[in-house]
Design a protein around this motif. Structure first.
Motif, PDB file in Angstrom:
ATOM      1  N   GLY A 162      19.448  16.762  -2.814  1.00  0.00           N
ATOM      2  CA  GLY A 162      18.255  17.397  -3.356  1.00  0.00           C
ATOM      3  C   GLY A 162      17.906  17.119  -4.803  1.00  0.00           C
ATOM      4  N   ARG A 163      18.736  16.392  -5.502  1.00  0.00           N
ATOM      5  CA  ARG A 163      18.391  16.065  -6.886  1.00  0.00           C
ATOM      6  C   ARG A 163      17.330  14.965  -6.909  1.00  0.00           C
ATOM      7  NH1 ARG A 163      24.473  16.350  -8.105  1.00  0.00           N
ATOM      8  NH2 ARG A 163      24.718  18.578  -8.472  1.00  0.00           N
ATOM      9  N   LYS A 164      16.554  14.946  -7.955  1.00  0.00           N
ATOM     10  CA  LYS A 164      15.454  13.986  -8.094  1.00  0.00           C
ATOM     11  C   LYS A 164      15.818  12.882  -9.084  1.00  0.00           C
ATOM     12  CE  LYS A 164      12.477  16.455  -5.672  1.00  0.00           C
ATOM     13  NZ  LYS A 164      12.108  16.063  -4.352  1.00  0.00           N
ATOM     14  N   PRO A 165      15.246  11.688  -8.899  1.00  0.00           N
ATOM     15  CA  PRO A 165      15.445  10.646  -9.903  1.00  0.00           C
ATOM     16  C   PRO A 165      14.938  11.141 -11.264  1.00  0.00           C
ATOM     17  CG  PRO A 165      14.472   9.730  -7.923  1.00  0.00           C
ATOM     18  CD  PRO A 165      14.459  11.222  -7.766  1.00  0.00           C
ATOM     19  N   TYR A 166      15.600  10.712 -12.317  1.00  0.00           N
ATOM     20  CA  TYR A 166      15.180  11.129 -13.652  1.00  0.00           C
ATOM     21  C   TYR A 166      15.156   9.935 -14.593  1.00  0.00           C
ATOM     22  CZ  TYR A 166      20.265  11.344 -14.434  1.00  0.00           C
ATOM     23  OH  TYR A 166      21.604  11.056 -14.508  1.00  0.00           O
ATOM     24  N   GLU A 167      14.396  10.123 -15.660  1.00  0.00           N
ATOM     25  CA  GLU A 167      14.190   9.064 -16.657  1.00  0.00           C
ATOM     26  C   GLU A 167      15.480   8.817 -17.418  1.00  0.00           C
ATOM     27  OE1 GLU A 167      11.741   6.222 -17.662  1.00  0.00           O
ATOM     28  OE2 GLU A 167      10.877   7.890 -16.537  1.00  0.00           O
ATOM     29  N   ARG A 168      15.803   7.533 -17.613  1.00  0.00           N
ATOM     30  CA  ARG A 168      17.024   7.135 -18.318  1.00  0.00           C
ATOM     31  C   ARG A 168      16.677   6.136 -19.408  1.00  0.00           C
ATOM     32  NH1 ARG A 168      21.760   7.641 -14.449  1.00  0.00           N
ATOM     33  NH2 ARG A 168      20.916   8.709 -12.647  1.00  0.00           N
ATOM     34  N   ASN A 169      17.620   5.912 -20.296  1.00  0.00           N
ATOM     35  CA  ASN A 169      17.428   4.954 -21.386  1.00  0.00           C
ATOM     36  C   ASN A 169      17.618   3.515 -20.928  1.00  0.00           C
ATOM     37  OD1 ASN A 169      16.909   6.971 -23.237  1.00  0.00           O
ATOM     38  ND2 ASN A 169      19.074   7.214 -23.750  1.00  0.00           N
ATOM     39  N   SER A 170      18.374   3.330 -19.861  1.00  0.00           N
ATOM     40  CA  SER A 170      18.639   1.970 -19.402  1.00  0.00           C
ATOM     41  C   SER A 170      17.918   1.677 -18.090  1.00  0.00           C
ATOM     42  CB  SER A 170      20.149   1.774 -19.211  1.00  0.00           C
ATOM     43  OG  SER A 170      20.628   2.662 -18.227  1.00  0.00           O
ATOM     44  N   ARG A 171      17.683   0.400 -17.859  1.00  0.00           N
ATOM     45  CA  ARG A 171      17.028  -0.037 -16.625  1.00  0.00           C
ATOM     46  C   ARG A 171      18.087  -0.282 -15.550  1.00  0.00           C
ATOM     47  NH1 ARG A 171      11.831  -1.950 -17.354  1.00  0.00           N
ATOM     48  NH2 ARG A 171      11.994  -3.423 -15.643  1.00  0.00           N
ATOM     49  N   ILE A 172      17.729   0.017 -14.319  1.00  0.00           N
ATOM     50  CA  ILE A 172      18.648  -0.229 -13.208  1.00  0.00           C
ATOM     51  C   ILE A 172      18.604  -1.702 -12.857  1.00  0.00           C
ATOM     52  CG2 ILE A 172      17.036   0.289 -11.357  1.00  0.00           C
ATOM     53  CD1 ILE A 172      20.512   1.406 -11.058  1.00  0.00           C
TER      54      ILE A 172
ATOM     55  N   THR B  90      11.268   4.076 -10.595  1.00  0.00           N
ATOM     56  CA  THR B  90      10.856   3.032 -11.535  1.00  0.00           C
ATOM     57  C   THR B  90      12.153   2.436 -12.089  1.00  0.00           C
ATOM     58  OG1 THR B  90      10.857   4.367 -13.565  1.00  0.00           O
ATOM     59  CG2 THR B  90       8.827   4.424 -12.215  1.00  0.00           C
ATOM     60  N   PRO B  91      12.079   1.286 -12.738  1.00  0.00           N
ATOM     61  CA  PRO B  91      13.313   0.696 -13.286  1.00  0.00           C
ATOM     62  C   PRO B  91      14.077   1.604 -14.262  1.00  0.00           C
ATOM     63  CG  PRO B  91      11.600  -0.953 -13.204  1.00  0.00           C
ATOM     64  CD  PRO B  91      10.946   0.364 -12.862  1.00  0.00           C
ATOM     65  N   THR B  92      13.413   2.618 -14.825  1.00  0.00           N
ATOM     66  CA  THR B  92      14.115   3.533 -15.733  1.00  0.00           C
ATOM     67  C   THR B  92      14.197   4.957 -15.182  1.00  0.00           C
ATOM     68  OG1 THR B  92      12.052   3.965 -16.940  1.00  0.00           O
ATOM     69  CG2 THR B  92      13.509   2.231 -17.815  1.00  0.00           C
ATOM     70  N   LYS B  93      13.748   5.167 -13.950  1.00  0.00           N
ATOM     71  CA  LYS B  93      13.804   6.496 -13.317  1.00  0.00           C
ATOM     72  C   LYS B  93      14.482   6.360 -11.962  1.00  0.00           C
ATOM     73  CE  LYS B  93      10.916  10.510 -12.397  1.00  0.00           C
ATOM     74  NZ  LYS B  93       9.532  11.008 -12.346  1.00  0.00           N
ATOM     75  N   TYR B  94      15.752   6.781 -11.900  1.00  0.00           N
ATOM     76  CA  TYR B  94      16.541   6.585 -10.693  1.00  0.00           C
ATOM     77  C   TYR B  94      17.686   7.585 -10.634  1.00  0.00           C
ATOM     78  CZ  TYR B  94      19.222   3.884 -14.130  1.00  0.00           C
ATOM     79  OH  TYR B  94      19.911   3.482 -15.244  1.00  0.00           O
TER      80      TYR B  94
ATOM     81  N   GLU C 220       0.775  -1.222   0.000  1.00  0.00           N
ATOM     82  CA  GLU C 220       0.000   0.000   0.000  1.00  0.00           C
ATOM     83  C   GLU C 220       0.813   1.283   0.000  1.00  0.00           C
ATOM     84  OE1 GLU C 220      -1.640  -1.211   3.552  1.00  0.00           O
ATOM     85  OE2 GLU C 220      -2.735  -2.844   2.642  1.00  0.00           O
ATOM     86  N   TYR C 221       0.876   1.961   1.143  1.00  0.00           N
ATOM     87  CA  TYR C 221       1.475   3.290   1.202  1.00  0.00           C
ATOM     88  C   TYR C 221       2.980   3.293   0.936  1.00  0.00           C
ATOM     89  CZ  TYR C 221       2.915   2.047   5.964  1.00  0.00           C
ATOM     90  OH  TYR C 221       3.465   1.433   7.053  1.00  0.00           O
ATOM     91  N   LEU C 222       3.658   2.177   1.087  1.00  0.00           N
ATOM     92  CA  LEU C 222       5.101   2.150   0.836  1.00  0.00           C
ATOM     93  C   LEU C 222       5.428   2.286  -0.647  1.00  0.00           C
ATOM     94  CD1 LEU C 222       6.327  -0.635   3.291  1.00  0.00           C
ATOM     95  CD2 LEU C 222       6.212   1.842   3.648  1.00  0.00           C
ATOM     96  N   SER C 223       4.483   1.911  -1.492  1.00  0.00           N
ATOM     97  CA  SER C 223       4.750   1.951  -2.932  1.00  0.00           C
ATOM     98  C   SER C 223       4.855   3.376  -3.479  1.00  0.00           C
ATOM     99  CB  SER C 223       3.684   1.167  -3.694  1.00  0.00           C
ATOM    100  OG  SER C 223       2.415   1.781  -3.519  1.00  0.00           O
ATOM    101  N   VAL C 224       4.490   4.382  -2.695  1.00  0.00           N
ATOM    102  CA  VAL C 224       4.603   5.765  -3.172  1.00  0.00           C
ATOM    103  C   VAL C 224       6.003   6.332  -2.965  1.00  0.00           C
ATOM    104  CG1 VAL C 224       2.146   6.197  -2.773  1.00  0.00           C
ATOM    105  CG2 VAL C 224       3.815   6.880  -1.045  1.00  0.00           C
ATOM    106  N   TYR C 225       6.850   5.601  -2.258  1.00  0.00           N
ATOM    107  CA  TYR C 225       8.212   6.059  -1.982  1.00  0.00           C
ATOM    108  C   TYR C 225       9.214   5.345  -2.891  1.00  0.00           C
ATOM    109  CZ  TYR C 225       6.149   7.981   2.233  1.00  0.00           C
ATOM    110  OH  TYR C 225       5.362   8.681   3.102  1.00  0.00           O
ATOM    111  N   PRO C 226      10.304   6.011  -3.220  1.00  0.00           N
ATOM    112  CA  PRO C 226      11.354   5.319  -3.972  1.00  0.00           C
ATOM    113  C   PRO C 226      12.010   4.272  -3.078  1.00  0.00           C
ATOM    114  CG  PRO C 226      12.139   7.477  -3.280  1.00  0.00           C
ATOM    115  CD  PRO C 226      10.691   7.387  -2.882  1.00  0.00           C
TER     116      PRO C 226
END
Length: 195
Positions: A185-195, A172-176, A147-153
């Motif tokens: 303070g930087r935020k995860p960002y969308e990438r071309n590769s999966r983590i 997400t697997p492509t946003k890290y 539930e509520y844990l899924s909203v956190y990275p």
């Protein structure tokens, strides 16, 4: 390849450290953290996972992070009795930490303190991540929390080219993003590769 941490990994780390240095679990972590008034990570966890959490503290300490673990740093706190002193101490400590790791385990869902700590830190700093501790030994790469844990990275580790573990904060697997960048303070960002 990035992977989640396993419970056995942390247990083995704590056991190895205890055998090597013949010290109590508490003193192993306390020695690496006692000089700090400010911490990088507030480690929210179930006390029933004491040995595993000792391994977490050792791992993060070896990576250069200052980790707050309540029963190590503030040994006078009562986990069984909720009172103003305990709450104020935890608020003060969370305020002096840069972020919170919420260590999931088979025991974390029965903790009364963990949801409160997560809510407080989320409201105060908006800097919380789930540290999944896999009990099966299978080091899959993704985490889907309840539930509520899924909203956190969530946090994964990856061995770098230089044979050093790097922590990643994954939305997400492509946003890290790497943990050090997220911490400032930087935020995860969308990438071309999966983590």
């Amino acid at each position: 390849m990035a992977q989640l941490y396993t419970e056995n990994y942390f247990r083995n780390l704590a056991s190895e450290e205890r055998r090597t240095f013949n010290k109590s679990l508490d003193s192993i972590i306390l020695e690496s953290n006692q000089a700090y008034a400010q911490f990088d990570i507030f480690l929210s966890h179930s006390y029933l996972d004491k040995e595993v959490i000792t391994g977490v503290g050792i791992e993060l300490g070896r990576m250069g992070y200052k980790v707050y673990i309540d029963w190590v740093i503030d040994q006078n706190l009562s986990r069984k009795q909720v009172n103003k002193q305990t709450v104020e101490t935890l608020r003060k400590r969370m305020s002096s930490c840069k972020c919170l790791y919420y260590a999931t385990s088979s025991n974390s869902s029965s903790s009364k303190w963990m949801p409160w700590e997560l809510g407080f830190m989320d409201g105060k700093k908006d800097k919380c991540a789930i540290l999944p501790i896999n009990t099966s030994g299978y080091t899959k790469q993704t985490f889907q929390g309840q539930e509520y844990l899924s909203v956190y990275p969530y946090v994964v580790k990856e061995l770098s080219d230089k044979n050093v573990n790097i922590l990643w904060i994954v939305e997400t697997p492509t946003k890290y993003i790497d943990f050090d960048s997220w911490l400032i303070g930087r935020k995860p960002y969308e990438r071309n590769s999966r983590i």
